[in-house]
Design a protein around this motif. Structure first.
Motif, short mmCIF file in Angstrom:
data_model
loop_
_atom_site.label_atom_id
_atom_site.label_comp_id
_atom_site.label_asym_id
_atom_site.label_seq_id
_atom_site.Cartn_x
_atom_site.Cartn_y
_atom_site.Cartn_z
N GLY A 105 -9.05 -2.09 -3.59
CA GLY A 105 -8.16 -3.14 -3.14
C GLY A 105 -7.06 -2.52 -2.30
N LEU A 106 -6.85 -3.04 -1.10
CA LEU A 106 -5.78 -2.57 -0.21
C LEU A 106 -4.73 -3.67 -0.15
N LEU A 107 -3.57 -3.40 -0.73
CA LEU A 107 -2.53 -4.41 -0.85
C LEU A 107 -1.30 -4.01 -0.05
N GLY A 108 -0.66 -5.00 0.52
CA GLY A 108 0.56 -4.78 1.27
C GLY A 108 1.09 -6.10 1.77
N ARG A 109 2.38 -6.16 2.01
CA ARG A 109 2.99 -7.37 2.56
C ARG A 109 2.58 -7.54 4.02
N ASN A 110 2.86 -8.71 4.58
CA ASN A 110 2.58 -8.93 6.00
C ASN A 110 3.30 -7.87 6.83
N GLY A 111 2.55 -7.26 7.76
CA GLY A 111 3.15 -6.25 8.61
C GLY A 111 3.27 -4.89 7.97
N SER A 112 2.62 -4.68 6.82
CA SER A 112 2.75 -3.40 6.12
C SER A 112 1.89 -2.31 6.73
N LEU A 157 -1.66 10.17 8.75
CA LEU A 157 -1.92 9.22 9.85
C LEU A 157 -0.65 8.50 10.29
N THR A 158 -0.41 8.54 11.60
CA THR A 158 0.67 7.77 12.21
C THR A 158 0.10 7.00 13.40
N VAL A 159 0.38 5.70 13.43
CA VAL A 159 -0.05 4.85 14.55
C VAL A 159 1.15 4.03 15.01
N ARG A 160 1.45 4.10 16.30
CA ARG A 160 2.57 3.37 16.86
C ARG A 160 2.10 2.37 17.92
N PHE A 161 2.83 1.28 18.01
CA PHE A 161 2.64 0.32 19.09
C PHE A 161 3.99 0.17 19.78
N THR A 211 6.36 1.54 14.54
CA THR A 211 5.47 2.44 13.81
C THR A 211 4.74 1.61 12.75
N ALA A 212 3.45 1.37 12.98
CA ALA A 212 2.68 0.52 12.08
C ALA A 212 2.20 1.28 10.85
N VAL A 213 1.79 2.53 11.04
CA VAL A 213 1.39 3.41 9.94
C VAL A 213 2.18 4.70 10.09
N VAL A 244 -6.81 0.74 -6.60
CA VAL A 244 -5.93 -0.05 -5.76
C VAL A 244 -5.04 0.88 -4.93
N VAL A 245 -4.92 0.56 -3.66
CA VAL A 245 -4.01 1.26 -2.74
C VAL A 245 -2.95 0.27 -2.29
N ILE A 246 -1.68 0.61 -2.49
CA ILE A 246 -0.58 -0.25 -2.07
C ILE A 246 0.21 0.47 -0.99
N ILE A 247 0.41 -0.21 0.14
CA ILE A 247 1.22 0.37 1.21
C ILE A 247 2.34 -0.59 1.58
N ASP A 248 3.41 -0.04 2.09
CA ASP A 248 4.55 -0.86 2.50
C ASP A 248 5.23 -0.17 3.67
N GLN A 249 5.50 -0.92 4.72
CA GLN A 249 6.12 -0.39 5.93
C GLN A 249 5.37 0.84 6.43
N GLY A 250 4.06 0.78 6.35
CA GLY A 250 3.22 1.84 6.89
C GLY A 250 3.09 3.07 6.03
N ARG A 251 3.70 3.06 4.82
CA ARG A 251 3.67 4.24 3.96
C ARG A 251 2.96 3.93 2.65
#
Length: 291
Positions: A34-41, A10-14, A18-20, A200-207
């Protein structure tokens, strides 16, 4: 009824953001994630794509093997409640509940009334005139009472005070046991809700950074506690995530699995080993994860 989620490349851009970014993850049905990530992740963007609030630029999302985008048969089985509650400001809480009941085939009106009373939501007050905590309580009421096979809560309880949040955690777990479904919870209050998460799922910078069972993830590190000199000697050369000291006792959180050899050494040094706190591990992984 439980539905699985399969996110494939999955790739989503604004615009130029690139958000995801080429994210793939598979969530089996009937678990609390649990879906964890920093602000803007990219957490909200990921959940919005699953709920068909937006269309992917590349890749696809499957819910129970079908793409939810422009597929009413699937989207009516998905409930995403964001921090705002997605509730029209002109509605009273009572009107918002009626609208939710109209569009949610599994709606439980009796359960909704119980939650409204538990969280002390003023049903006649306009949503715009509610406090943030009251709007949050109304949002989680809609999320839980919808009993959607895929229920996603995106920081939707963040505005609630501590007693209300803990009541929410308890009622969510009780209702999940009675009515199994796939629940995804996005949060920054990691230590408060760790006990709810099966995976738990951890994402960062859309990855994707990590996806594992909660306890397996926590075993990637350890909290080492004992006399100051013993702890410092045992952890010499290890990657230290955090440390605390009280008098002659010290606790150090380290990154790295503890095998049989390390546990034998811990016994020799007379230090105790416990799984790493999920929040400490999250901070480390989102700071050090390869880009």
């Amino acid at each position: 009824m439980t539905l699985g989620i399969d996110v494939q490349g999955l790739t989503v851009r604004f615009g130029d953001v690139t958000a995801v970014d080429d994210l793939s993850v598979r969530l089996a049905g009937g678990k609390i994630y649990g879906l964890l990530g920093r602000n803007g992740s990219g957490k909200t963007t990921l959940m919005s794509a699953i709920a068909a609030f937006l269309q992917a630029d590349r890749g696809r999302v499957l819910v129970d093997g079908e793409q939810p985008y422009e597929n009413p048969a699937v989207t009516e089985q998905i409930c995403l409640v964001r921090d705002s509650g997605d509730l029209a400001d002109q509605d009273s809480a009572r009107a918002a509940l009626k609208r939710a009941a109209k569009f949610r085939p599994n709606w439980d009106a009796e359960f909704a009334e119980r939650l409204i009373e538990l969280f002390r939501v003023p049903t006649r007050r306009g949503v715009a005139r509610m406090s943030r905590g009251q709007r949050s309580a109304l949002g989680v009421t809609v999320g839980l009472a919808s009993r959607a096979p895929v229920t996603m809560l995106d920081e939707s309880y963040f505005g609630m005070d501590a007693p209300s949040r803990y009541a929410f955690y308890d009622v969510l777990l009780e209702d999940y046991i009675e009515h199994p479904r796939t629940i995804v919870i996005s949060t920054h209050l990691i230590e408060e809700v760790t006990r709810l998460f099966e995976e738990v799922v951890i994402i960062d910078q859309g990855r994707l950074v990590a996806h594992d069972e909660t306890e397996a993830l926590r075993m990637r590190g350890a909290a080492v506690t004992g006399a100051v000199s013993a702890v410092e000697a045992f952890t010499d050369g290890m990657t230290v995530l955090a440390e605390r000291r009280l008098g002659g006792t010290k606790s150090v959180t380290v990154f790295g699995a503890m095998g049989a050899e390390q546990r034998a050494r811990a016994s020799e040094f007379d230090v105790e080993l416990e799984p790493v706190a999920l929040q400490d591990l999250f901070v480390h992984l989102t700071k050090e994860a390869p880009r």
